[in-house]
Every structure is written in C-alpha cells, then in structure tokens.
Design a protein around this motif. Sequence first.
Motif, PDB file in Angstrom:
ATOM      1  N   GLY A  95       0.813  -1.210   0.000  1.00 29.32           N
ATOM      2  CA  GLY A  95       0.000   0.000   0.000  1.00 29.32           C
ATOM      3  C   GLY A  95       0.850   1.264   0.000  1.00 29.32           C
ATOM      4  N   GLY A  96       1.918   1.269   0.795  1.00 32.79           N
ATOM      5  CA  GLY A  96       2.800   2.433   0.838  1.00 32.79           C
ATOM      6  C   GLY A  96       3.501   2.686  -0.485  1.00 32.79           C
ATOM      7  N   MET A  97       3.895   1.616  -1.178  1.00 33.55           N
ATOM      8  CA  MET A  97       4.548   1.757  -2.486  1.00 33.55           C
ATOM      9  C   MET A  97       3.578   2.342  -3.511  1.00 33.55           C
ATOM     10  SD  MET A  97       6.637  -1.836  -2.424  1.00 33.55           S
ATOM     11  CE  MET A  97       7.342  -1.736  -4.074  1.00 33.55           C
ATOM     12  N   LYS A  98       2.321   1.940  -3.439  1.00 32.77           N
ATOM     13  CA  LYS A  98       1.323   2.497  -4.356  1.00 32.77           C
ATOM     14  C   LYS A  98       1.122   3.987  -4.104  1.00 32.77           C
ATOM     15  CE  LYS A  98      -1.224  -1.843  -4.989  1.00 32.77           C
ATOM     16  NZ  LYS A  98      -2.473  -2.588  -4.686  1.00 32.77           N
ATOM     17  N   ARG A  99       1.136   4.393  -2.815  1.00 29.42           N
ATOM     18  CA  ARG A  99       1.012   5.812  -2.504  1.00 29.42           C
ATOM     19  C   ARG A  99       2.189   6.583  -3.096  1.00 29.42           C
ATOM     20  NH1 ARG A  99      -3.094   8.009  -2.151  1.00 29.42           N
ATOM     21  NH2 ARG A  99      -2.592   9.592  -0.627  1.00 29.42           N
ATOM     22  N   ARG A 100       3.373   6.024  -2.989  1.00 30.80           N
ATOM     23  CA  ARG A 100       4.567   6.692  -3.512  1.00 30.80           C
ATOM     24  C   ARG A 100       4.517   6.800  -5.032  1.00 30.80           C
ATOM     25  NH1 ARG A 100       8.055   2.588  -0.242  1.00 30.80           N
ATOM     26  NH2 ARG A 100       9.664   2.986  -1.794  1.00 30.80           N
ATOM     27  N   LEU A 101       4.027   5.740  -5.690  1.00 30.11           N
ATOM     28  CA  LEU A 101       3.911   5.794  -7.147  1.00 30.11           C
ATOM     29  C   LEU A 101       2.851   6.813  -7.571  1.00 30.11           C
ATOM     30  CD1 LEU A 101       4.927   4.610  -9.831  1.00 30.11           C
ATOM     31  CD2 LEU A 101       3.093   2.910  -9.665  1.00 30.11           C
ATOM     32  N   SER A 102       1.767   6.902  -6.814  1.00 30.67           N
ATOM     33  CA  SER A 102       0.735   7.897  -7.112  1.00 30.67           C
ATOM     34  C   SER A 102       1.299   9.313  -7.001  1.00 30.67           C
ATOM     35  CB  SER A 102      -0.454   7.731  -6.165  1.00 30.67           C
ATOM     36  OG  SER A 102      -1.139   6.537  -6.408  1.00 30.67           O
ATOM     37  N   LEU A 103       2.132   9.543  -5.998  1.00 26.25           N
ATOM     38  CA  LEU A 103       2.773  10.840  -5.851  1.00 26.25           C
ATOM     39  C   LEU A 103       3.683  11.128  -7.047  1.00 26.25           C
ATOM     40  CD1 LEU A 103       3.466  13.379  -4.253  1.00 26.25           C
ATOM     41  CD2 LEU A 103       5.174  12.048  -2.998  1.00 26.25           C
ATOM     42  N   ALA A 104       4.451  10.135  -7.454  1.00 29.01           N
ATOM     43  CA  ALA A 104       5.324  10.298  -8.614  1.00 29.01           C
ATOM     44  C   ALA A 104       4.511  10.641  -9.861  1.00 29.01           C
ATOM     45  CB  ALA A 104       6.131   9.021  -8.843  1.00 29.01           C
ATOM     46  N   ALA A 105       3.364   9.981 -10.033  1.00 28.64           N
ATOM     47  CA  ALA A 105       2.518  10.243 -11.202  1.00 28.64           C
ATOM     48  C   ALA A 105       1.985  11.670 -11.198  1.00 28.64           C
ATOM     49  CB  ALA A 105       1.360   9.249 -11.246  1.00 28.64           C
ATOM     50  N   SER A 106       1.688  12.220 -10.011  1.00 27.82           N
ATOM     51  CA  SER A 106       1.163  13.584  -9.938  1.00 27.82           C
ATOM     52  C   SER A 106       2.213  14.625 -10.262  1.00 27.82           C
ATOM     53  CB  SER A 106       0.588  13.847  -8.537  1.00 27.82           C
ATOM     54  OG  SER A 106       1.607  14.012  -7.575  1.00 27.82           O
ATOM     55  N   LEU A 107       3.500  14.236 -10.185  1.00 32.27           N
ATOM     56  CA  LEU A 107       4.602  15.171 -10.432  1.00 32.27           C
ATOM     57  C   LEU A 107       5.249  14.989 -11.800  1.00 32.27           C
ATOM     58  CD1 LEU A 107       6.382  14.818  -6.949  1.00 32.27           C
ATOM     59  CD2 LEU A 107       4.865  16.653  -7.680  1.00 32.27           C
ATOM     60  N   ILE A 108       4.835  13.981 -12.544  1.00 29.60           N
ATOM     61  CA  ILE A 108       5.556  13.566 -13.739  1.00 29.60           C
ATOM     62  C   ILE A 108       5.675  14.679 -14.786  1.00 29.60           C
ATOM     63  CG2 ILE A 108       3.515  12.568 -14.892  1.00 29.60           C
ATOM     64  CD1 ILE A 108       7.048  11.065 -14.940  1.00 29.60           C
ATOM     65  N   HIS A 109       4.656  15.528 -14.920  1.00 27.68           N
ATOM     66  CA  HIS A 109       4.653  16.542 -15.979  1.00 27.68           C
ATOM     67  C   HIS A 109       5.101  17.913 -15.488  1.00 27.68           C
ATOM     68  CE1 HIS A 109       0.861  16.772 -13.881  1.00 27.68           C
ATOM     69  NE2 HIS A 109       0.494  17.866 -14.515  1.00 27.68           N
ATOM     70  N   GLU A 110       5.759  17.951 -14.322  1.00 23.76           N
ATOM     71  CA  GLU A 110       6.265  19.201 -13.739  1.00 23.76           C
ATOM     72  C   GLU A 110       5.186  20.283 -13.690  1.00 23.76           C
ATOM     73  OE1 GLU A 110      10.722  19.996 -14.418  1.00 23.76           O
ATOM     74  OE2 GLU A 110      10.066  19.163 -16.337  1.00 23.76           O
ATOM     75  N   PRO A 111       4.075  19.995 -13.010  1.00 22.26           N
ATOM     76  CA  PRO A 111       2.972  20.960 -12.982  1.00 22.26           C
ATOM     77  C   PRO A 111       3.319  22.192 -12.163  1.00 22.26           C
ATOM     78  CG  PRO A 111       2.545  19.177 -11.449  1.00 22.26           C
ATOM     79  CD  PRO A 111       3.775  18.789 -12.202  1.00 22.26           C
ATOM     80  N   GLU A 112       2.630  23.297 -12.453  1.00 22.78           N
ATOM     81  CA  GLU A 112       2.859  24.528 -11.689  1.00 22.78           C
ATOM     82  C   GLU A 112       1.991  24.588 -10.441  1.00 22.78           C
ATOM     83  OE1 GLU A 112       0.087  27.703 -14.068  1.00 22.78           O
ATOM     84  OE2 GLU A 112       1.939  27.069 -15.038  1.00 22.78           O
ATOM     85  N   LEU A 113       1.016  23.674 -10.346  1.00 24.47           N
ATOM     86  CA  LEU A 113       0.178  23.542  -9.162  1.00 24.47           C
ATOM     87  C   LEU A 113       0.030  22.056  -8.853  1.00 24.47           C
ATOM     88  CD1 LEU A 113      -1.941  24.482  -7.010  1.00 24.47           C
ATOM     89  CD2 LEU A 113      -3.654  24.414  -8.839  1.00 24.47           C
ATOM     90  N   ILE A 114       0.260  21.696  -7.589  1.00 20.31           N
ATOM     91  CA  ILE A 114       0.142  20.301  -7.167  1.00 20.31           C
ATOM     92  C   ILE A 114      -0.856  20.231  -6.016  1.00 20.31           C
ATOM     93  CG2 ILE A 114       1.362  18.257  -6.334  1.00 20.31           C
ATOM     94  CD1 ILE A 114       3.972  19.626  -7.299  1.00 20.31           C
ATOM     95  N   ILE A 115      -1.851  19.350  -6.142  1.00 22.42           N
ATOM     96  CA  ILE A 115      -2.868  19.167  -5.103  1.00 22.42           C
ATOM     97  C   ILE A 115      -2.747  17.739  -4.592  1.00 22.42           C
ATOM     98  CG2 ILE A 115      -5.336  19.227  -4.590  1.00 22.42           C
ATOM     99  CD1 ILE A 115      -5.637  21.164  -6.997  1.00 22.42           C
ATOM    100  N   LEU A 116      -2.383  17.614  -3.332  1.00 20.07           N
ATOM    101  CA  LEU A 116      -2.073  16.312  -2.748  1.00 20.07           C
ATOM    102  C   LEU A 116      -2.999  16.036  -1.570  1.00 20.07           C
ATOM    103  CD1 LEU A 116       1.818  16.824  -2.646  1.00 20.07           C
ATOM    104  CD2 LEU A 116       0.494  15.702  -4.450  1.00 20.07           C
ATOM    105  N   ASP A 117      -3.795  14.980  -1.682  1.00 19.10           N
ATOM    106  CA  ASP A 117      -4.758  14.631  -0.642  1.00 19.10           C
ATOM    107  C   ASP A 117      -4.147  13.563   0.260  1.00 19.10           C
ATOM    108  OD1 ASP A 117      -7.044  14.553   0.849  1.00 19.10           O
ATOM    109  OD2 ASP A 117      -8.337  13.749  -0.727  1.00 19.10           O
ATOM    110  N   GLU A 118      -3.653  13.975   1.413  1.00 18.68           N
ATOM    111  CA  GLU A 118      -2.992  13.113   2.383  1.00 18.68           C
ATOM    112  C   GLU A 118      -1.930  12.229   1.705  1.00 18.68           C
ATOM    113  OE1 GLU A 118      -5.481  11.233   5.232  1.00 18.68           O
ATOM    114  OE2 GLU A 118      -6.655  13.045   5.621  1.00 18.68           O
TER     115      GLU A 118
END
Length: 241
Positions: free
Chosen positions: A136-159
């Motif tokens: 479960g922790g590895m999936k959370r880390r991969l989800s975080l990586a996916a949210s950052l992949i395109h170098e967005p100017e705004l990042i919204i992270l839910d827990e």
Amino acid sequence: MEAAVEMKGISHWFGKVQVIHDVDLSVEKGEIFGLLGPSGSGKTTLVKMMTGLLRPSKGVVQLNGEKMPSLKQLRQFGFMAQSDALYSELTGRENLDFFASLYGMSRKDRHLRMNHVLDMVDLTAYASRPVNTYSGGMKRRLSLAASLIHEPELIILDEPTVGIDPVLRQSIWSELNRLRNHGVTIIVTTHVMDEAEKCGHLALLRDGRMMAEDIPSQLKSKLGVSSIEEVFLHYGGGARA
C-alpha cells in the motif's frame, strides 16, 4: 499577485446533507498551503472541487483566474487523490509512462522525468515490477510520482504521506520545498501535525466550515499555545469522524 486557487462562497450538499458551508479560500502562487482537519471535516470535498472533479452546489472555483472545470487548467496541475488511480497489471514505470503520455511529453522528457520521480519516491529498484505486487505504501509513492511527472505549476495532494515511513516522508517534503522554491504552488491535506507545521499557510476545517486560516506561527500566537496540535484540538476537536 494573482491567486493560484480562489474559492468564493463555496457550499455543497450531498442530497439533503450540507457538507461544505460558505467557504472562502485563496492560495497564492508559489506557497505550500495546508488544509488541516479531522476525518469528515471536508478536506477531500474541497480539493475535488479545486480539480473540477466535483462541481460546488454554490459558489465559484477558479484556478489561475479561470473558472473550473477548465480543460486548459487540467494540464497545469497534478493531483494525488486518497485512493490510488493506478493500473495494477502494468509496472510502475509503465504507469508513469502512460500518465506522462497523456500530457503530451516527448519520449526523451518522459524518460528523464520518470527517472527523477522514481528516485524521489525511492521506487527505482521496483519500477519494473507490476503494481499488483506493490504494498500500500509503495502504491502511494507511485501515485505521488505520477502527480509530479509533468512538472505541474500547481500540485494538489490529498494526504500524500499516509502509509509512508518517516525517512521517506522527510525526503518527499524536501522535494516539495524544492518545488516551492521554484515557484510551484502546493496544496496538501493532512492531519499529521509536523506536516502542518511545514506549510506556509494553514486553513483549519471542522464540519465543512472554515474555522481559522493563517501562517502556523500566527495561529499558535492567537491562541497562546506552543504547537499546531493544540491549535488543531482547539478548532477541530468537535468534528465528526
């Protein structure tokens, strides 16, 4: 300065139950803004409205001055939800490659960014394994990586750090601070007190109502307390689970 996120007069009902009550919220560009509150306080509902996944029953949500939902703005932010939106039959690297392709990134850029974000979340050694073998922790880390992949100017992270060990949590926050120093706006929901202390501004929610909003030091000063935990207990102690 133009706000990265502006929420004006936001209220929301699920059926006959009102879950958000007249919330006004402004997040400046280039800051880490924390939404702090117990379970059931409305944090996830608010971030879903920021991303356009949910339309408010009342009020207006704007990203970079544009009313949401906006197709243009969808490309400008990264979103990490509480539940992991991953393809379990694909490897970690294949998941990241897929999400990067949705943003039109070139193959070269995808390769460089995948290496960077995999290293950031300490998954390089597991990148070729199917996600259905991840913890479960590895999936959370991969989800975080996916949210950052395109170098967005705004990042919204839910827990984002639920289920992640303290050492890696510190590494992730170091990366978030680096991104902020490069002008990236970061919105994070949390009920972890030391993470709340790391935010430039904090908004405290209880039962869908905005109870207080300020920089952490001012929130503590106003109540005459020494910790954000005491602020949390003062404003959030009556929220429903």
